[in-house]
Design a protein around this motif. Structure first.
Motif, PDB file in Angstrom:
ATOM      1  N   UNK A   1       9.577  -0.866  -3.106  1.00 62.40           N
ATOM      2  CA  UNK A   1       8.656  -1.014  -4.240  1.00 62.40           C
ATOM      3  C   UNK A   1       8.469   0.302  -4.996  1.00 62.40           C
ATOM      4  N   UNK A   2       8.037   0.195  -6.246  1.00 68.06           N
ATOM      5  CA  UNK A   2       7.822   1.376  -7.084  1.00 68.06           C
ATOM      6  C   UNK A   2       6.436   1.329  -7.719  1.00 68.06           C
ATOM      7  N   UNK A   3       5.903   2.497  -7.982  1.00 72.91           N
ATOM      8  CA  UNK A   3       4.616   2.632  -8.645  1.00 72.91           C
ATOM      9  C   UNK A   3       4.830   2.605 -10.154  1.00 72.91           C
TER      10      UNK A   3
ATOM     11  N   UNK B   1       9.346   5.872  -5.890  1.00 73.42           N
ATOM     12  CA  UNK B   1       9.821   4.850  -4.965  1.00 73.42           C
ATOM     13  C   UNK B   1       9.181   5.056  -3.605  1.00 73.42           C
ATOM     14  N   UNK B   2       8.645   3.966  -3.020  1.00 76.85           N
ATOM     15  CA  UNK B   2       8.056   4.014  -1.689  1.00 76.85           C
ATOM     16  C   UNK B   2       8.968   3.374  -0.664  1.00 76.85           C
TER      17      UNK B   2
ATOM     18  N   UNK C   1      13.031  13.436  -5.687  1.00 83.00           N
ATOM     19  CA  UNK C   1      14.039  12.718  -4.925  1.00 83.00           C
ATOM     20  C   UNK C   1      13.773  12.964  -3.439  1.00 83.00           C
ATOM     21  N   UNK C   2      14.200  12.031  -2.624  1.00 82.31           N
ATOM     22  CA  UNK C   2      14.074  12.181  -1.182  1.00 82.31           C
ATOM     23  C   UNK C   2      15.465  12.370  -0.582  1.00 82.31           C
TER      24      UNK C   2
ATOM     25  N   UNK D   1       0.849  -1.193   0.000  1.00 83.07           N
ATOM     26  CA  UNK D   1       0.000   0.000   0.000  1.00 83.07           C
ATOM     27  C   UNK D   1       0.880   1.237   0.000  1.00 83.07           C
ATOM     28  N   UNK D   2       0.807   1.997  -1.098  1.00 83.83           N
ATOM     29  CA  UNK D   2       1.565   3.241  -1.227  1.00 83.83           C
ATOM     30  C   UNK D   2       0.740   4.392  -0.652  1.00 83.83           C
TER      31      UNK D   2
END
Length: 443
Positions: A292-294, A265-266, A326-327, A219-220
């Motif tokens: 995981x990625x959307x 990216x989560x 970016x984070x 779950x994002x």
């Protein structure tokens, strides 16, 4: 009720033999019309002209290819009884990205006006959609080749369909699955990880129209899953668009993830607050072993070694397409603190000195045990973070004291990527004037 037979093409071509959505009104509801569900097929052979696939004859005369994957799109509740504005775009982007069958589900008649009626109708829609899929499987398609994309109430319908197929469908993507009537529902009454081989959900309005609890394998939660950047401007659009802006963000972000290649990216974490405070900043120190990625990725880019369940992952986004950022982890190591808590405003700058991100922080006083502050911030993917300004915010009640920072370090996430070393600024003294400095190596 008015039914049209024109599907407006992206390139402007129009065919009188193409299928399109019904339209509905309150009069239709009062007349208690049936659902009038229709299934419309688009492929690369007919990308601009939808073919009906409502029965055996339709399917036989269509371009449906059993050897290709099938994407089935289901909209949700429609207050105004109109065609979803995003439907054409999503279908077209899917066809550009992959050679697939795209089936768009129209249940405008059964989803319009009264929400509780739409909820009641969703079970019947699920039955009709499952009959279609079973028919296509009998013709040679495989269960695993089906990917259901459900929007809001349509996400739970996708869950119903998956349950009727014994959870053997390949994938379900729920775009801000509906919350009202489903927040306290059992797993048999809503989207659930058991409904497909892989279930993912993207949450963008979990405090109003969307569900807050996890409903998939992954779950994002976009920006915590509630308030989305750019959606707090009620005078920039209609009141209706303002009210549903957070709810529909999941849709437009998913479309953008198909069209653009920048990664969304989560980061797995228990809460958004813990993520923002720098508690979940790596991608290989949890059970997933990766972030995981959307997008159109098998199992959100995760390996098949272990099947997760209801894993919450968090990411920040920008206010406009392509939404990806970016984070960065910002760490501030204090050398000397004043007698009172004080506030500062940090502005991160790109090479051309345009603003990339802002961060408002409260600096603890000297009685505090805290000597380090950690925060995760977003910044635009298309700029490099080169400099910073720090301003001490005024307070009419208290005298301002100089703030001494031993080191300010910024590190691009995930931290376990050794190819991106952190950048630092040392020996910072913040007084009444704004402080400016360029980032350098931390060595």
């Amino acid at each position: 009720m008015r039914k049209t037979f024109v599907f407006i093409a992206v390139n402007g071509n129009i065919s009188s033999n193409c299928s399109d959505f019904h339209t509905s009104s309150w009069r239709n509801i009062l007349q208690r019309l049936d659902l009038s569900v229709q299934f419309m097929l688009l492929t690369r052979r007919n990308p601009d002209c939808a073919q009906p696939v409502n029965n055996n004859s339709d399917i036989e005369n269509s371009n449906f290819n059993t050897s290709l994957p099938t994407k089935l799109i289901m909209h949700g509740y429609r207050m105004m009884g109109s065609k979803p504005s995003w439907a054409d775009t999503m279908a077209q982007e899917l066809l550009r990205a992959m050679d697939v069958n795209v089936i768009v589900v129209d249940w405008i008649i059964g989803s319009t006006a009264l929400y509780h009626n739409a909820v009641q109708n969703s079970a019947l829609l699920g039955l009709k959609a499952s009959i279609l899929i079973k028919n296509l499987i009998s013709r040679g398609s495989t269960e695993k080749s089906f990917h259901l994309i459900g929007i809001s109430l349509g996400a739970h319908v996708a869950g119903f369909v998956g349950r009727m197929l014994n959870g053997k469908l390949g994938q379900i993507t729920g775009l801000d699955p509906a919350g009202p009537k489903f927040s306290k529902a059992s797993v048999d009454e809503r989207l659930d990880p058991s409904d497909a081989l892989f279930v993912e959900a993207i949450h963008s309005d979990s405090d109003h129209f969307g569900i807050s609890r996890p409903v998939g394998h992954i779950d994002f939660y976009l920006n915590g899953g509630q308030d989305q950047p750019g959606c707090s401007r009620p005078f920039s659009s209609s009141v209706y668009k303002y009210l549903i802006c957070d709810h529909t963000r999941a849709i437009y972000l998913y479309i953008s993830s198909i069209k653009h290649h920048c990664p969304l990216v989560g980061f797995p974490c228990q809460t958004y607050e813990h993520f923002r405070s720098g508690g979940c900043i790596e991608c290989n120190n949890h059970s997933l072993q990766s972030c995981p990625r959307i997008g159109l990725l098998e199992r959100a880019g995760l390996s098949a070694d272990e099947q997760p369940k209801e894993v919450k992952v968090y990411l920040m986004t920008s206010s406009d397409s392509p939404f990806c950022v970016k984070h960065f982890l910002v760490e501030i190591f204090f050398k000397q603190l004043g007698p009172y808590d004080q506030s500062i405003e940090l502005t991160f700058l790109s090479s051309n000195r345009s603003n990339i991100s802002h961060l408002h922080l409260t600096i603890p006083n000297k009685e505090s045990n805290e000597r380090t502050l950690r925060k995760v911030i977003p910044y635009a993917r298309f700029g490099n973070m080169d400099a910073i300004t720090i301003e001490q915010l005024s307070s009419w009640r208290r005298k301002r004291y100089e703030i001494h920072i031993e080191k300010l370090r910024v590190s691009e996430l995930p931290l376990n990527d050794r190819e991106r070393p952190p950048s630092c600024i040392h020996n910072i003294v913040i007084d009444k004037k704004a402080f400016f400095a360029m980032f350098a190596s931390c060595l």
